[in-house]
Design a protein around this motif. Structure first.
Motif, short mmCIF file in Angstrom:
data_model
loop_
_atom_site.label_atom_id
_atom_site.label_comp_id
_atom_site.label_asym_id
_atom_site.label_seq_id
_atom_site.Cartn_x
_atom_site.Cartn_y
_atom_site.Cartn_z
N ARG A 324 -36.08 -21.75 14.26
CA ARG A 324 -36.10 -23.21 14.13
C ARG A 324 -34.77 -23.74 13.61
O ARG A 324 -34.26 -24.77 14.10
N LEU A 325 -34.16 -23.05 12.66
CA LEU A 325 -32.88 -23.50 12.12
C LEU A 325 -31.79 -23.43 13.17
O LEU A 325 -30.82 -24.20 13.11
N GLY A 326 -31.94 -22.55 14.14
CA GLY A 326 -30.96 -22.46 15.21
C GLY A 326 -30.94 -23.68 16.10
O GLY A 326 -30.00 -23.88 16.87
N THR A 327 -31.97 -24.52 16.00
CA THR A 327 -32.01 -25.74 16.83
C THR A 327 -31.51 -26.97 16.09
O THR A 327 -31.37 -28.03 16.70
N LEU A 328 -31.26 -26.86 14.80
CA LEU A 328 -30.80 -28.02 14.04
C LEU A 328 -29.36 -28.37 14.42
O LEU A 328 -28.53 -27.49 14.66
N ARG A 329 -29.08 -29.65 14.43
CA ARG A 329 -27.75 -30.13 14.80
C ARG A 329 -27.06 -30.69 13.55
O ARG A 329 -27.58 -31.58 12.89
N LEU A 330 -25.89 -30.14 13.27
CA LEU A 330 -25.09 -30.59 12.14
C LEU A 330 -23.87 -31.33 12.67
O LEU A 330 -23.21 -30.87 13.62
N ALA A 381 -23.35 -25.32 5.83
CA ALA A 381 -24.35 -24.92 6.82
C ALA A 381 -25.70 -24.65 6.16
O ALA A 381 -25.75 -24.17 5.02
N PRO A 382 -26.80 -24.93 6.86
CA PRO A 382 -28.12 -24.56 6.33
C PRO A 382 -28.15 -23.07 6.00
O PRO A 382 -27.71 -22.24 6.82
N THR A 383 -28.67 -22.73 4.84
CA THR A 383 -28.57 -21.35 4.35
C THR A 383 -29.93 -20.89 3.82
O THR A 383 -30.63 -21.64 3.12
N GLY A 401 -28.65 -28.75 -2.56
CA GLY A 401 -27.97 -28.61 -1.29
C GLY A 401 -28.87 -27.90 -0.30
O GLY A 401 -30.01 -27.52 -0.63
N PRO A 402 -28.41 -27.68 0.94
CA PRO A 402 -29.25 -27.09 1.99
C PRO A 402 -29.38 -25.59 1.86
O PRO A 402 -29.00 -24.83 2.75
N VAL A 403 -29.94 -25.14 0.75
CA VAL A 403 -30.02 -23.71 0.43
C VAL A 403 -31.45 -23.38 0.03
O VAL A 403 -32.00 -23.96 -0.92
#
Length: 490
Positions: A324-330, A381-383, A401-403
Motif C-alpha cells: 500500500r505504501l508503494g502506491t502513495l504519492r509524495l 519518505a514514509p518509513t 513525522g511519517p515514521v
C-alpha cells in the motif's frame, strides 16, 4: 491456420496527470500586521519575521513580530470587549458564530490553498478535512451559545473572561477553530497566538472576523515565536490559558501558572498504539494504519505511530502495508493527487532524521518505498520500522513525522501492557470484529480517545484530550465547554 499463441498480458502501469489547485485562489500579501481591537495594526517595535513554503522554501510573506507591548494592547482590547460580549444574549453571540462558519465555507478554497502553501500539507487534506471541520466547529458551538444552561454545567454558567490561546503549526486553522469557537460561544474574548511557521490562515481568519462584523476586541491575533506566546501566557489580565503543542512547553506553562489562579488546559504530545487483532478486517485496517500515521506527514499529536500487530498475522500485515505504501504519492502539496506533503520546517526535519537514525542504531529494521524526494523543500519518505524494542527511542519518543514503529503481541493483555507502556495517553485504535473485545480494550487503555476499526476521525460533538503527559482538559463536545465557563452548582 493462424497462430493461436496468446501473448503475455502486460499489466498497465497507472499514473496520474498533474492536477494542481490554482494557487491564485489565495492572495498572499507581501506583509501582514497584527490584528488588535478589530483592526490590523503595526507592531510596537516594528519587528517582523518571514514565513516560507515548506515545499519549496519560497519566501511567502513578512509577518509582524508582536512583543510585550503588543500583547498588552491585545489583552486590554479583549478585556474591554469582554464587558459587552459577555452580556450579549447567547442567541446573538450564536449569530456571529454562524456567520463565521458560513464565511469559512464560502472562502474554503482560498483557505485550503493558503494553508497548504504555508504548512506544506496536501491540498486534499486542507480541502477535505481541515477547512470543513473548522467550519463544523463554529456551526456546532454556535448552536450551544444560547443553551449553556442546559449543558449540565451548572445552573447559571458564566464566561471565564479573557482567554490566551496558543496553537501549533500542524493544524493551524483547525486548532484555531477548536479554541476560538467554544470560547466565543461561552461569552469569552480571545487573544490568539498562532505558530510562527504557519500564521497566514489565522490572519485570513482575522479578515473573516471583520467580514462577519464581529465586535472589535472579541478576537485578537498576535503573531510571533516563543517569546510572544510566553508574554501572553504570563499576562496578569489573562484569565484562562489554552495551549496545544509539545509536552516540554506544556510542562513549562503549567509550572509558570501554578498558584496564579489562572485556568489552564493542555493538549500535548502522544505516542498512540494502533492495535490490530487477528480477526480484524485486514484491508480496512491497512487503510486505517496509513491514515493513522501518514496523514499530514505524521504531524498529528494523536498519530498511530506505534503499530501493535497480533503475532499470527504480523507478516501478512507488513506485506500488505508495504504494498500500500508503494502506491502513495509524495510531492507538490498543491497537486490534488498528492498523498504525502512536505515536512513543516527544517528544524522538524532534523528532529525526524535524528530519531530515525537512532532507531537504526538501536537495531530496528528500516524500510521505505521507492520514493524520489524533491530537490528543494523539506521532505521525508514514509518509513516503517520492524523488530522494534519497547525501550527504543522510536517506540517511546514522539517523532511527529511519517515514521511507524511496528511491534507484535500474542494476547490482548500483552497488547494492553505494551500500549500503556508510554508516558503519553492521548489516543489509541483497536481493530477487531468482536465488539466485546473492543469495549474491553477501550476500558483498559489509558488513552483519552479510542477509535474502533478506524483512526483519526474527528467530530466537534465529541470531546478530545488526553491523560498523563498528553495533557488535561477536553476540546469539543459538552466537555469542551466546561473549560470556558465558571460553573455554579445547582
Amino acid at each position: 491456420m493462424a497462430d493461436a499463441t496468446v501473448p503475455d498480458l502486460i499489466t498497465p502501469t497507472w499514473d496520474y496527470a498533474p492536477a494542481p489547485e490554482a494557487r491564485d485562489l489565495a492572495t498572499v500579501r507581501d506583509a501582514y500586521r497584527l490584528f488588535v481591537d478589530g483592526e490590523f495594526v503595526d507592531p510596537a517595535e516594528g519587528g517582523s519575521f518571514a514565513t516560507i513554503s515548506p515545499a519549496t522554501e519560497e519566501h511567502l510573506a513578512d509577518v509582524a513580530l508582536a512583543t510585550a507591548p503588543d500583547v498588552d494592547r491585545a489583552v486590554a482590547a479583549a478585556r474591554t470587549a469582554f464587558g459587552t460580549w459577555s452580556r450579549l444574549p447567547g442567541a446573538e453571540r450564536g449569530k456571529y458564530l454562524f456567520r463565521i462558519a458560513r464565511l469559512l465555507q464560502e472562502r474554503a478554497r482560498e483557505l485550503a490553498v493558503l494553508e497548504t502553501l504555508d504548512n506544506g500539507k496536501p491540498i486534499r487534506e486542507t480541502r477535505d478535512v481541515d477547512v470543513p471541520t473548522a467550519a463544523a466547529h463554529f456551526f456546532y458551538h454556535a448552536g450551544w451559545a444560547d443553551k449553556l444552561e442546559w449543558a449540565g454545567l451548572g445552573h447559571d454558567p458564566a464566561p471565564v473572561g479573557v482567554c490566551g490561546q496558543v496553537i501549533p503549526w500542524n493544524f493551524p486553522l483547525l486548532m484555531l477553530a477548536w479554541k476560538v469557537a467554544p470560547a466565543l460561544a461561552c461569552g469569552n474574548t480571545v487573544v490568539l497566538k498562532p505558530a510562527e511557521t504557519t500564521p497566514l490562515s489565522a490572519l485570513l481568519f482575522a479578515e473573516i472576523c471583520q467580514q462577519a462584523d464581529l465586535p472589535p476586541g472579541v478576537v485578537n491575533i498576535v503573531t510571533g515565536a516563543g517569546d510572544t506566546g510566553a508574554a501572553l501566557v504570563a499576562h496578569p489580565d489573562v484569565d484562562k490559558v489554552a495551549f496545544t503543542g509539545s509536552t516540554a512547553v506544556g510542562k513549562a506553562i503549567q509550572r509558570q501558572l501554578a498558584g496564579t489562579g489562572k485556568r489552564l488546559t493542555l493538549e500535548l504530545g502522544g505516542k498512540a498504539a494502533n492495535i490490530v487483532f487477528d480477526d480484524a478486517p485486514i484491508d480496512q485496517a491497512i487503510e486505517g494504519i496509513v491514515d493513522g500515521i501518514f496523514f499530514n506527514q505524521g504531524h498529528v499529536c494523536c498519530a498511530g505511530s506505534r503499530l501493535l500487530v497480533q503475532e499470527s498475522i504480523h507478516d501478512l500485515v507488513i506485506d500488505k502495508l508495504q504494498q500500500r505504501l508503494g502506491t502513495l504519492r509524495l510531492g507538490n502539496p498543491l497537486d490534488k493527487n498528492t498523498d504525502i506533503g512536505a515536512i513543516n520546517s527544517r528544524d522538524q526535519l532534523e528532529r525526524i532524521t535524528t530519531l530515525v537514525d537512532a532507531g537504526e542504531a538501536e537495531g530496528a529494521q528500516r524500510w521505505s518505498p521507492a520514493c524520489e524526494l524533491p530537490e528543494r523543500g523539506f521532505w521525508f519518505a514514509p518509513t516503517v520500522f520492524t523488530d522494534v524494542s519497547q525501550s527504543s527511542r522510536i517506540a517511546q519518543e514522539e517523532v511527529f513525522g511519517p515514521v511507524l514503529s511496528v511491534l507484535s503481541f500474542r494476547t490482548a493483555e500483552e497488547a494492553v501492557a505494551k500500549a500503556n507502556n508510554t508516558p503519553y495517553g492521548l489516543s489509541a485504535g483497536v481493530w477487531s470484529e468482536k465488539g466485546s473485545r473492543i469495549l474491553w480494550m477501550a476500558d483498559q487503555l489509558r488513552a483519552g480517545v479510542v477509535w474502533a476499526n478506524t483512526f483519526n476521525r474527528f467530530d466537534p460533538t465529541s470531546p478530545f484530550g488526553g491523560y498523563k503527559e498528553s495533557g488535561f482538559g477536553r476540546e469539543g463536545g459538552i466537555h469542551g465547554l466546561a473549560a470556558y465557563l465558571q460553573q455554579e452548582d445547582y
